[in-house]
Design a protein around this motif. Structure first.
Motif, PDB file in Angstrom:
ATOM      1  N   CYS A   9       0.846  -1.195   0.000  1.00  0.00           N
ATOM      2  CA  CYS A   9       0.000   0.000   0.000  1.00  0.00           C
ATOM      3  C   CYS A   9       0.883   1.247   0.000  1.00  0.00           C
ATOM      4  CB  CYS A   9      -0.903  -0.031   1.231  1.00  0.00           C
ATOM      5  SG  CYS A   9      -1.824   1.487   1.513  1.00  0.00           S
ATOM      6  N   ASP A  10       0.674   2.142  -0.942  1.00  0.00           N
ATOM      7  CA  ASP A  10       1.548   3.306  -1.100  1.00  0.00           C
ATOM      8  C   ASP A  10       1.637   4.168   0.150  1.00  0.00           C
ATOM      9  OD1 ASP A  10       2.358   2.765  -3.638  1.00  0.00           O
ATOM     10  OD2 ASP A  10       0.838   4.012  -4.611  1.00  0.00           O
ATOM     11  N   GLU A  11       0.524   4.366   0.808  1.00  0.00           N
ATOM     12  CA  GLU A  11       0.492   5.262   1.959  1.00  0.00           C
ATOM     13  C   GLU A  11       0.949   4.586   3.234  1.00  0.00           C
ATOM     14  OE1 GLU A  11      -3.156   7.711   2.379  1.00  0.00           O
ATOM     15  OE2 GLU A  11      -3.829   6.562   0.655  1.00  0.00           O
ATOM     16  N   CYS A  12       1.070   3.307   3.173  1.00  0.00           N
ATOM     17  CA  CYS A  12       1.324   2.539   4.384  1.00  0.00           C
ATOM     18  C   CYS A  12       2.821   2.471   4.676  1.00  0.00           C
ATOM     19  CB  CYS A  12       0.748   1.139   4.219  1.00  0.00           C
ATOM     20  SG  CYS A  12       0.768   0.179   5.728  1.00  0.00           S
ATOM     21  N   ILE A  13       3.164   2.599   5.925  1.00  0.00           N
ATOM     22  CA  ILE A  13       4.565   2.570   6.333  1.00  0.00           C
ATOM     23  C   ILE A  13       4.929   1.267   7.028  1.00  0.00           C
ATOM     24  CG2 ILE A  13       4.673   5.083   6.575  1.00  0.00           C
ATOM     25  CD1 ILE A  13       4.402   4.632   9.645  1.00  0.00           C
ATOM     26  N   CYS A  34      -5.537  -2.877   3.507  1.00  0.00           N
ATOM     27  CA  CYS A  34      -4.542  -2.432   2.532  1.00  0.00           C
ATOM     28  C   CYS A  34      -4.661  -3.251   1.248  1.00  0.00           C
ATOM     29  CB  CYS A  34      -3.141  -2.565   3.101  1.00  0.00           C
ATOM     30  SG  CYS A  34      -2.697  -1.310   4.308  1.00  0.00           S
ATOM     31  N   SER A  35      -4.877  -4.527   1.373  1.00  0.00           N
ATOM     32  CA  SER A  35      -4.920  -5.396   0.191  1.00  0.00           C
ATOM     33  C   SER A  35      -6.106  -5.091  -0.705  1.00  0.00           C
ATOM     34  CB  SER A  35      -4.936  -6.869   0.608  1.00  0.00           C
ATOM     35  OG  SER A  35      -6.187  -7.249   1.126  1.00  0.00           O
ATOM     36  N   ASN A  36      -7.155  -4.529  -0.134  1.00  0.00           N
ATOM     37  CA  ASN A  36      -8.314  -4.213  -0.975  1.00  0.00           C
ATOM     38  C   ASN A  36      -8.338  -2.736  -1.371  1.00  0.00           C
ATOM     39  OD1 ASN A  36      -9.524  -2.742   1.124  1.00  0.00           O
ATOM     40  ND2 ASN A  36     -10.771  -4.456   1.806  1.00  0.00           N
ATOM     41  N   GLY A  45      -4.802   0.278  10.831  1.00  0.00           N
ATOM     42  CA  GLY A  45      -4.936   0.313  12.270  1.00  0.00           C
ATOM     43  C   GLY A  45      -3.646   0.142  13.035  1.00  0.00           C
ATOM     44  N   HIS A  46      -2.533   0.082  12.329  1.00  0.00           N
ATOM     45  CA  HIS A  46      -1.267  -0.070  13.013  1.00  0.00           C
ATOM     46  C   HIS A  46      -0.777   1.283  13.520  1.00  0.00           C
ATOM     47  CE1 HIS A  46      -1.132  -3.792  10.360  1.00  0.00           C
ATOM     48  NE2 HIS A  46      -1.204  -4.228  11.602  1.00  0.00           N
ATOM     49  N   GLY A  50      -0.965   6.170   8.896  1.00  0.00           N
ATOM     50  CA  GLY A  50      -2.154   6.954   8.592  1.00  0.00           C
ATOM     51  C   GLY A  50      -2.850   6.540   7.314  1.00  0.00           C
ATOM     52  N   CYS A  51      -2.512   5.386   6.787  1.00  0.00           N
ATOM     53  CA  CYS A  51      -3.155   4.980   5.539  1.00  0.00           C
ATOM     54  C   CYS A  51      -4.628   4.651   5.776  1.00  0.00           C
ATOM     55  CB  CYS A  51      -2.415   3.802   4.914  1.00  0.00           C
ATOM     56  SG  CYS A  51      -2.677   2.205   5.704  1.00  0.00           S
TER      57      CYS A  51
END
Ligand SMILES: [Zn+2]
Ligand SMILES: [Zn+2]
Ligand SMILES: [Zn+2]
Length: 52
Positions: A9-13, A34-36, A45-46, A50-51
């Motif tokens: 996911c692009d926004e996910c860290i 993220c996968s969908n 939720g991690h 902020g994704c």
């Protein structure tokens, strides 16, 4: 040995363990949301991520 890669996911860290990830189309995600592509606008939720 577990491989850790960044969630696709692009926004996910988040880092994901490939043995323990949500896989979709050959990419690995930290969470089902993220996968969908956050179709329901729910974040992974991690902590610190902020994704959504
Ligand atoms: Zn995340
Ligand atoms: Zn993610
Ligand atoms: Zn995400």
């Amino acid at each position: 040995m577990a491989d850790k890669i960044k969630c696709a996911c692009d926004e996910c860290i988040c880092m994901v363990d490939t043995n323990n990830a949500f896989e979709k189309d050959g990419q690995y995600y930290c969470d089902e949301s993220c996968s969908n592509g956050h179709i329901d606008h729910v974040g992974c939720g991690h902590e610190g991520c902020g994704c959504h």
